[in-house]
Scaffold this motif. Structure first.
Motif, PDB file in Angstrom:
ATOM      1  N   UNK A   1      35.175 -20.017   9.730  1.00 21.98           N
ATOM      2  CA  UNK A   1      33.788 -20.149  10.206  1.00 21.98           C
ATOM      3  C   UNK A   1      32.898 -19.135   9.508  1.00 21.98           C
ATOM      4  N   UNK A   2      31.594 -19.391   9.511  1.00 22.17           N
ATOM      5  CA  UNK A   2      30.684 -18.401   8.924  1.00 22.17           C
ATOM      6  C   UNK A   2      30.898 -17.052   9.607  1.00 22.17           C
ATOM      7  N   UNK A   3      30.959 -16.006   8.820  1.00 25.91           N
ATOM      8  CA  UNK A   3      31.126 -14.664   9.395  1.00 25.91           C
ATOM      9  C   UNK A   3      32.580 -14.232   9.499  1.00 25.91           C
ATOM     10  N   UNK A   4      33.507 -15.163   9.421  1.00 22.19           N
ATOM     11  CA  UNK A   4      34.915 -14.788   9.492  1.00 22.19           C
ATOM     12  C   UNK A   4      35.394 -14.318   8.122  1.00 22.19           C
ATOM     13  N   UNK A   5      36.323 -13.369   8.159  1.00 28.32           N
ATOM     14  CA  UNK A   5      36.854 -12.816   6.916  1.00 28.32           C
ATOM     15  C   UNK A   5      38.350 -13.134   6.838  1.00 28.32           C
ATOM     16  N   UNK A   6      38.760 -13.738   5.726  1.00 30.78           N
ATOM     17  CA  UNK A   6      40.180 -14.055   5.530  1.00 30.78           C
ATOM     18  C   UNK A   6      40.989 -12.769   5.515  1.00 30.78           C
TER      19      UNK A   6
END
Ligand SMILES: Nc1nc2c(ncn2[C@@H]2O[C@H](COP(=O)(O)OP(=O)(O)OP(=O)(O)O)[C@@H](O)[C@H]2O)c(=O)[nH]1
Ligand SMILES: [Mg+2]
Length: 218
Positions: free
Chosen positions: A54-59
């Motif tokens: 999702x937008x804002x999530x960091x792998x």
């Protein structure tokens, strides 16, 4: 709290697995974030998932985002401590980072569902501390779900429908918190953590410590 065993002021202890589960929107993620930000001895278990980022999530920080083929490979290689299908996606807890943390005396926080929690209860009952978060009311749950609006209306509707189902699993948890107020709930989780850390079976350095006490060595 966990330092090398030759430090006379600290008792070596085994880390614990702190599971937080709740229906979508009850506040679990906010509570988890606050605990992680303020307690240096607990880290988040970063799950692998097949759901899109999702937008804002960091792998690597929020999730390891993998495709279905990779997820199945990980299952076949026995790399998961538990895995489950939640909504329309697959989620799994990588085993190695958890095992390393526990033996080093570090605690691990899991934001996983009841299916994963049941699997951990089978495989690691002694290390497990299970907390279930309930919303204060249905209206508040609905309000929180709609106000986050990260997902499509269709996804939100699905989660609402699942909430009652998920809540029926409160019975499988050791501790239950009704989240009236985030700060209060965070405090309650902290006190559970403090007490659980003091359990005798987790303080694996106690026998040495008491031995030295009895010998008058310290
Ligand atoms: N069994 C299992 N469940 C997981 C794992 N990782 C995440 N989940 C659960 O999957 C559900 C969906 O998580 P997400 O896709 O991140 O969505 P979300 O908006 O955070 O959903 P909620 O936390 O339910 O509000 C949540 O209930 C998580 O607790 C995992 O490794 N194993
Ligand atoms: Mg969440």
């Amino acid at each position: 709290m966990t330092v090398s065993s030759n430090d006379p002021f600290h008792i070596k202890r085994r880390g614990l697995m702190l599971v937080l589960s709740s229906p979508s929107g009850a506040g679990k993620s906010t509570i988890a974030r606050e605990i992680l930000a303020t307690d240096p001895n607990i880290t988040l278990s970063v799950s692998a998932t097949t759901r899109p980022k999702r937008p804002g999530e960091v792998a690597g920080r929020d999730y390891h985002f993998v495709d279905k083929t990779d997820f199945n490979l990980m299952i076949n290689r026995g790399e998961f401590l538990e895995h489950a299908k939640v909504f329309d996606n697959y989620y799994g807890t990588p085993k190695k980072p958890v095992m390393d943390a526990l033996s080093d005396g570090h605690d691990v926080l899991f934001d996983i569902d009841w299916q994963g929690t049941q699997q951990l209860a089978e495989s690691a009952p002694d290390d497990l501390v299970r907390i279930f978060i309930l919303p204060p009311s249905t209206q508040e749950l609905e309000r929180r779900l709609y106000s986050r609006a990260q997902d499509s209306a269709e996804v939100v509707a699905k989660r609402m429908a699942k909430a009652s189902d998920e809540m029926s699993h409160y019975f499988e948890y050791d501790w239950v918190i009704v989240n009236h107020d985030i700060n209060e709930s965070v405090q309650l989780v902290r006190s559970i953590l403090t007490s659980e850390r003091l359990k005798r079976r987790r303080q694996v350095g106690l026998s040495d410590f008491v031995k030295r006490l009895r010998e008058g060595a310290d």
